[in-house]
Design a protein around this motif. Structure first.
Motif, short mmCIF file in Angstrom:
data_model
loop_
_atom_site.label_atom_id
_atom_site.label_comp_id
_atom_site.label_asym_id
_atom_site.label_seq_id
_atom_site.Cartn_x
_atom_site.Cartn_y
_atom_site.Cartn_z
N TYR A 1 22.93 16.65 -16.11
CA TYR A 1 24.19 16.10 -15.49
C TYR A 1 24.07 16.21 -13.96
O TYR A 1 24.39 15.10 -13.23
N LEU A 2 23.45 16.94 -13.33
CA LEU A 2 23.37 17.18 -12.02
C LEU A 2 22.30 16.10 -11.63
O LEU A 2 22.56 15.46 -10.26
N ASN A 3 21.50 15.63 -12.34
CA ASN A 3 20.41 14.40 -11.72
C ASN A 3 21.28 13.32 -12.01
O ASN A 3 20.95 12.34 -11.03
N ARG A 4 22.41 12.92 -12.98
CA ARG A 4 23.04 11.90 -12.82
C ARG A 4 24.11 11.96 -11.81
O ARG A 4 24.21 10.78 -10.85
N ARG B 1 22.42 11.47 -8.48
CA ARG B 1 21.26 9.93 -8.37
C ARG B 1 19.90 10.54 -8.10
O ARG B 1 19.39 9.70 -7.27
N ASN B 2 19.44 11.50 -8.54
CA ASN B 2 18.02 11.90 -8.20
C ASN B 2 16.96 10.81 -8.84
O ASN B 2 15.92 11.00 -8.27
N GLY B 3 17.20 10.55 -10.02
CA GLY B 3 16.28 9.58 -10.55
C GLY B 3 15.18 10.01 -11.32
O GLY B 3 14.32 9.22 -11.63
N PHE B 4 15.45 11.18 -12.11
CA PHE B 4 14.44 11.90 -12.92
C PHE B 4 14.63 11.34 -14.24
O PHE B 4 15.83 10.98 -14.62
N LYS B 5 13.53 11.12 -14.80
CA LYS B 5 13.77 10.73 -16.35
C LYS B 5 14.04 11.66 -17.32
O LYS B 5 13.83 13.11 -17.00
N GLN B 6 14.79 11.37 -18.20
CA GLN B 6 15.11 12.39 -19.19
C GLN B 6 13.91 13.19 -19.77
O GLN B 6 13.97 14.47 -20.22
N ASP C 1 11.12 14.20 -18.26
CA ASP C 1 10.81 15.16 -17.24
C ASP C 1 11.51 16.37 -17.44
O ASP C 1 11.20 17.46 -17.33
N ILE C 2 12.92 16.08 -17.44
CA ILE C 2 13.89 17.18 -17.72
C ILE C 2 13.71 18.07 -18.94
O ILE C 2 13.88 19.18 -18.77
N PHE D 1 14.38 19.27 -6.61
CA PHE D 1 14.99 18.17 -6.46
C PHE D 1 16.38 17.90 -6.86
O PHE D 1 17.60 17.48 -6.22
N ILE D 2 16.64 18.46 -8.13
CA ILE D 2 18.00 18.22 -8.77
C ILE D 2 18.81 19.49 -8.42
O ILE D 2 20.03 19.29 -7.82
N ILE D 3 18.38 20.90 -7.98
CA ILE D 3 19.10 21.74 -7.47
C ILE D 3 18.76 22.04 -6.07
O ILE D 3 17.99 22.76 -5.50
N SER D 4 19.02 21.03 -5.35
CA SER D 4 18.46 20.68 -3.94
C SER D 4 19.19 21.74 -2.99
O SER D 4 20.02 22.46 -3.13
#
Length: 182
Positions: free
Chosen positions: A117-120, A123-128, A130-131, A152-155
């Motif tokens: 959710y935070l990635n979307r 807009r961090n751009g990590f692949k699912q 990797d998560i 990067f996601i929890i920046s």
């Protein structure tokens, strides 16, 4: 008449003295002061942020208390040189908070859902994939929270600004620089 306490009185070089939590150092021909209690601050916060205790509390309570402790410490020691320490300590503190956040999510499914959710959202751009790897990793909580995906996601910006109930983690370096007047 003032009595001198023989057990507390000593003659030492300025660079080896400790007075009210400060020591002296020569920086470019000028004498400056530096805090000597940096380890005490880290130890105090490490004790407060122990996983078992910190995950049981709401995150906002934890962050507000951490901010109080750090603000008080910076306000007392602001005349000292500590820019580098503030940078390093800020990184360590954010790492610990990320670990607490992930530990509060508990299960791999919740970790995956929240990181996705935070990635979307940001807009961090990590692949699912990797998560998914982070969420289902067998690494310990501390090592998992130090991965690039989590960092990067929890920046830093997310921790400082967007925690619910207005409790954002204090940016230690900028607070210190404002207090010093730089």
């Amino acid at each position: 008449m003032i009595k001198v306490n023989a057990t507390k009185t000593k003659v030492v070089r300025p660079t080896r003295s400790k007075y009210l939590g400060f020591t002296f150092l020569k920086n470019g021909g000028e004498w400056k002061v530096k805090p000597t209690t940096e380890k005490k601050l880290k130890k105090k916060l490490a004790e407060y942020l122990k996983r078992g205790k910190a995950t049981a509390r709401p995150l906002t309570v934890t962050i507000k208390r951490v901010n109080e402790i750090v603000r008080g410490w910076i306000n007392y020691f602001r005349i000292g040189l500590m820019k580098q320490f503030m940078e390093e300590f800020g990184e360590w503190l954010r790492h610990k908070i990320r670990m607490i956040v992930m530990k509060q999510w508990k299960k791999p499914k919740a970790i995956y859902r929240n990181l996705s959710y935070l990635n979307r959202k940001n807009r961090n751009g990590f692949k699912q994939e990797d998560i998914h790897k982070v969420a289902n990793s067998r690494l310990g909580w501390y090592r998992r929270s130090g991965t690039n995906v989590v960092n990067f996601i929890i920046s830093k910006e997310l921790l400082e600004n967007r925690i619910k109930d207005g409790a954002g983690l204090l940016n230690l370096l900028s607070y210190y620089l404002v207090e010093v007047g730089i």
